[in-house]
Motif scaffolding. Structure first.
Motif, PDB file in Angstrom:
ATOM      1  N   ARG A  12     -13.195 -60.105   3.811  1.00 36.36           N
ATOM      2  CA  ARG A  12     -12.483 -59.165   4.683  1.00 36.36           C
ATOM      3  C   ARG A  12     -12.557 -57.726   4.183  1.00 36.36           C
ATOM      4  N   ALA A  13     -12.738 -57.552   2.886  1.00 38.09           N
ATOM      5  CA  ALA A  13     -12.824 -56.200   2.319  1.00 38.09           C
ATOM      6  C   ALA A  13     -14.267 -55.719   2.382  1.00 38.09           C
ATOM      7  N   ALA A  61     -10.844 -51.133   3.072  1.00 38.44           N
ATOM      8  CA  ALA A  61     -10.239 -52.148   3.929  1.00 38.44           C
ATOM      9  C   ALA A  61     -11.243 -52.544   5.009  1.00 38.44           C
ATOM     10  N   ASP A  67     -10.206 -64.184   0.778  1.00 42.93           N
ATOM     11  CA  ASP A  67     -10.095 -62.845   1.368  1.00 42.93           C
ATOM     12  C   ASP A  67     -11.312 -61.967   1.090  1.00 42.93           C
ATOM     13  N   ASP A 126     -11.214 -52.069   8.034  1.00 42.99           N
ATOM     14  CA  ASP A 126     -11.449 -51.006   9.013  1.00 42.99           C
ATOM     15  C   ASP A 126     -12.220 -49.823   8.435  1.00 42.99           C
ATOM     16  N   THR A 154     -11.211 -47.939   5.780  1.00 34.18           N
ATOM     17  CA  THR A 154     -10.358 -47.031   5.030  1.00 34.18           C
ATOM     18  C   THR A 154     -10.537 -47.284   3.529  1.00 34.18           C
ATOM     19  N   LEU A 172      -2.595 -55.034  -4.392  1.00 37.00           N
ATOM     20  CA  LEU A 172      -3.361 -55.683  -3.332  1.00 37.00           C
ATOM     21  C   LEU A 172      -3.952 -56.962  -3.908  1.00 37.00           C
ATOM     22  N   VAL A 174      -9.957 -47.802  -0.321  1.00 33.53           N
ATOM     23  CA  VAL A 174      -8.834 -48.279  -1.127  1.00 33.53           C
ATOM     24  C   VAL A 174      -9.037 -47.716  -2.531  1.00 33.53           C
TER      25      VAL A 174
END
Length: 117
Positions: free
Chosen positions: A34-35, A53, A31, A55, A57, A25, A59
């Protein structure tokens, strides 16, 4: 998941991510927002670091290749110009703490002067 932290225009980091495929990843400075990063300190002073993530989820990070030395205001064009230097310093400080607490192996681990030692 092997995490690759890099600047937005880091061509070798992109090539590495492509070579590793779905096991990697790539997260660039652009970015980072976004995490969902977590850094927790429990009552005994133990620090844990996590990543999810956008959403939510989780990682599972199995290793980190860190190609970031520092994040500057120039790396954050989406931030208002008067706040860029401060935001870069705060993001650098957070990532230094996160990388230090990461339970997975970190290639180029941080030290107090640089995110990649």
């Amino acid at each position: 998941m092997l995490l690759i932290l890099a600047h937005d225009h880091d061509v070798p980091a992109r090539a590495l991510a492509a070579r590793w495929g779905s096991e990697a990843l790539l997260i660039t400075v652009g970015d980072l927002h976004r995490a969902r990063w977590s850094l927790d300190v429990d009552r005994d002073g133990r620090v844990t670091a996590g990543l999810a993530a956008a959403d939510g989820t989780p990682v599972p990070v199995t290793g980190v290749v860190n190609r970031l030395g520092v994040i500057t205001g120039a790396d954050l064009p989406r931030v208002s110009s008067q706040d860029r230097v401060y935001a870069g310093a705060e993001l650098t400080a957070f990532l230094l703490a996160w990388l230090d607490a990461c339970p997975a192996p970190v290639l180029n681990p941080p030290d107090p002067r640089s995110l990649n030692g």
